[in-house]
Design an enzyme around this catalytic site. Structure first.
Site, mmCIF file in Angstrom:
data_model
loop_
_atom_site.group_PDB
_atom_site.id
_atom_site.type_symbol
_atom_site.label_atom_id
_atom_site.label_comp_id
_atom_site.label_asym_id
_atom_site.label_seq_id
_atom_site.Cartn_x
_atom_site.Cartn_y
_atom_site.Cartn_z
ATOM 1 N N ARG A 1 -14.765 5.536 -4.594
ATOM 2 C CA ARG A 1 -13.365 5.897 -4.850
ATOM 3 C C ARG A 1 -13.078 5.925 -6.334
ATOM 4 O O ARG A 1 -13.409 4.997 -7.056
ATOM 5 C CB ARG A 1 -12.434 4.888 -4.154
ATOM 6 C CG ARG A 1 -11.994 5.371 -2.806
ATOM 7 C CD ARG A 1 -11.129 4.363 -2.120
ATOM 8 N NE ARG A 1 -9.883 4.081 -2.822
ATOM 9 C CZ ARG A 1 -8.852 3.502 -2.237
ATOM 10 N NH1 ARG A 1 -8.908 3.179 -0.962
ATOM 11 N NH2 ARG A 1 -7.759 3.243 -2.925
ATOM 12 N N ARG B 1 -3.724 -1.512 -10.846
ATOM 13 C CA ARG B 1 -3.128 -1.420 -9.502
ATOM 14 C C ARG B 1 -2.575 -2.767 -9.052
ATOM 15 O O ARG B 1 -1.538 -2.840 -8.402
ATOM 16 C CB ARG B 1 -4.159 -0.890 -8.503
ATOM 17 C CG ARG B 1 -4.375 0.615 -8.679
ATOM 18 C CD ARG B 1 -5.632 1.103 -8.000
ATOM 19 N NE ARG B 1 -5.630 0.882 -6.578
ATOM 20 C CZ ARG B 1 -6.721 0.697 -5.847
ATOM 21 N NH1 ARG B 1 -7.906 0.692 -6.422
ATOM 22 N NH2 ARG B 1 -6.633 0.520 -4.560
ATOM 23 N N ARG C 1 -16.451 -1.900 -3.216
ATOM 24 C CA ARG C 1 -16.027 -0.689 -2.502
ATOM 25 C C ARG C 1 -16.273 0.551 -3.364
ATOM 26 O O ARG C 1 -16.621 1.609 -2.852
ATOM 27 C CB ARG C 1 -14.538 -0.788 -2.137
ATOM 28 C CG ARG C 1 -14.050 0.367 -1.297
ATOM 29 C CD ARG C 1 -12.666 0.123 -0.752
ATOM 30 N NE ARG C 1 -11.631 0.330 -1.744
ATOM 31 C CZ ARG C 1 -10.327 0.117 -1.517
ATOM 32 N NH1 ARG C 1 -9.927 -0.344 -0.354
ATOM 33 N NH2 ARG C 1 -9.445 0.347 -2.457
ATOM 34 N N LYS D 1 -6.241 -4.357 4.166
ATOM 35 C CA LYS D 1 -5.228 -3.742 5.024
ATOM 36 C C LYS D 1 -5.804 -2.594 5.857
ATOM 37 O O LYS D 1 -5.559 -2.515 7.042
ATOM 38 C CB LYS D 1 -4.063 -3.174 4.198
ATOM 39 C CG LYS D 1 -3.289 -4.192 3.401
ATOM 40 C CD LYS D 1 -2.059 -3.556 2.727
ATOM 41 C CE LYS D 1 -2.378 -2.462 1.721
ATOM 42 N NZ LYS D 1 -3.141 -2.894 0.544
ATOM 43 N N ARG E 1 6.074 0.696 -0.457
ATOM 44 C CA ARG E 1 5.580 -0.046 -1.611
ATOM 45 C C ARG E 1 6.646 -0.228 -2.677
ATOM 46 O O ARG E 1 6.388 -0.867 -3.680
ATOM 47 C CB ARG E 1 4.415 0.703 -2.241
ATOM 48 C CG ARG E 1 3.050 0.364 -1.648
ATOM 49 C CD ARG E 1 2.060 1.392 -2.162
ATOM 50 N NE ARG E 1 0.773 0.872 -2.431
ATOM 51 C CZ ARG E 1 -0.353 1.247 -1.805
ATOM 52 N NH1 ARG E 1 -0.295 2.112 -0.816
ATOM 53 N NH2 ARG E 1 -1.513 0.772 -2.164
HETATM 54 P P1 AMP Z 1 -4.244 2.733 -0.867
HETATM 55 O O1 AMP Z 1 -5.381 3.377 -0.179
HETATM 56 O O2 AMP Z 1 -3.155 2.295 0.093
HETATM 57 O O3 AMP Z 1 -4.657 1.636 -1.798
HETATM 58 O O4 AMP Z 1 -3.551 3.856 -1.781
HETATM 59 C C1 AMP Z 1 -4.293 4.500 -2.794
HETATM 60 C C2 AMP Z 1 -3.345 5.131 -3.796
HETATM 61 O O5 AMP Z 1 -2.509 6.096 -3.141
HETATM 62 C C3 AMP Z 1 -2.374 4.168 -4.456
HETATM 63 O O6 AMP Z 1 -2.940 3.490 -5.569
HETATM 64 C C4 AMP Z 1 -1.266 5.141 -4.878
HETATM 65 O O7 AMP Z 1 -1.645 5.910 -6.016
HETATM 66 C C5 AMP Z 1 -1.206 6.072 -3.687
HETATM 67 N N1 AMP Z 1 -0.280 5.545 -2.664
HETATM 68 C C6 AMP Z 1 -0.582 5.143 -1.413
HETATM 69 N N2 AMP Z 1 0.505 4.731 -0.752
HETATM 70 C C7 AMP Z 1 1.545 4.862 -1.608
HETATM 71 C C8 AMP Z 1 2.930 4.587 -1.534
HETATM 72 N N3 AMP Z 1 3.480 4.053 -0.419
HETATM 73 N N4 AMP Z 1 3.689 4.851 -2.623
HETATM 74 C C9 AMP Z 1 3.163 5.392 -3.737
HETATM 75 N N5 AMP Z 1 1.855 5.651 -3.889
HETATM 76 C C10 AMP Z 1 1.045 5.403 -2.837
#
Ligand code: AMP
Length: 196
Positions: A134, A145, A128, A14, A89
């Protein structure tokens, strides 16, 4: 003017696609994950609160996430549209986004669902972890996740499908191939994105 969401499991690509598509349609890509990571790095109050959830592979609570998106979507640069990556989400986040948009007389144009199978995702995310370091990309946290995604986010696909907003795109293959697939799928909906 485009108001677009990118949805899909962690590791579906994404973030990479969001950057390319936002350049093509000239609207900002808004990644809640990136905003949280920047806050963690800067040790802001929000970052300190979000970090424990992120490191455990859990979602940051809706109240924090919704406040963040609400203020971001009131900034001037999103007046002409936006591309949201990783938000909403949860169903509570869908409601919040609906409210924010409706208040401005707007609604979503399209939801791009990027799909990829879980073995491929674990491989990609483990890579990654090595490349980007990360802290939420360890195998155990990755699997958690994915479970959280299935439980809390996958149901949103049906919800957006019932509004006839979803285009589904295979996230496997080269970055270019996936971008082309997305732009072709959008074109079928009358949304024209010109890649540079
Ligand atoms: P991502 O980079 O989109 O995979 O997000 C990394 C982490 O940020 C996720 O595993 C959540 O802990 C937090 N996070 C990102 N977006 C959201 C969201 N819309 N709602 C809740 N937690 C989020």
């Amino acid at each position: 003017m485009t108001r677009l969401l990118l949805i899909g499991p962690p590791g579906a690509g994404k973030g990479t696609q969001a950057v390319r598509l936002s350049e093509a349609c000239g609207v900002p890509a808004i990644s809640t994950g990136d905003i949280f990571r920047a806050n963690v790095a800067e040790e802001t109050e929000l970052g300190l609160k979000a970090k424990e959830f992120m490191d455990a592979g859990k979602y940051v609570p809706d109240s924090l996430t919704n406040d963040l998106v609400r203020s971001r979507l009131h900034e001037a640069d999103v007046a002409g549209g936006f591309l949201l990556d990783g938000y909403p989400r949860t169903t509570a986040q869908v409601d919040e986004l609906d409210d924010i948009l409706a208040a401005g007389g707007h609604s979503l144009d399209v939801v791009v669902l990027l799909v990829a199978d879980s073995d491929e995702i674990v491989t990609r995310l483990s890579k990654r972890a090595l490349d980007q370091g990360r802290s939420d990309d360890t195998e155990e946290v990755i699997r958690h996740r994915l479970d959280v995604y299935e439980e809390q986010t996958a149901p949103l696909i049906d919800l957006y499908q019932s509004r006839d907003l979803v285009v589904t795109v295979d996230g496997l293959g080269s970055v270019d191939a996936v971008t082309t697939r997305i732009t072709d799928a959008l074109l079928e909906r009358g949304i024209v994105l010109t890649l540079n």
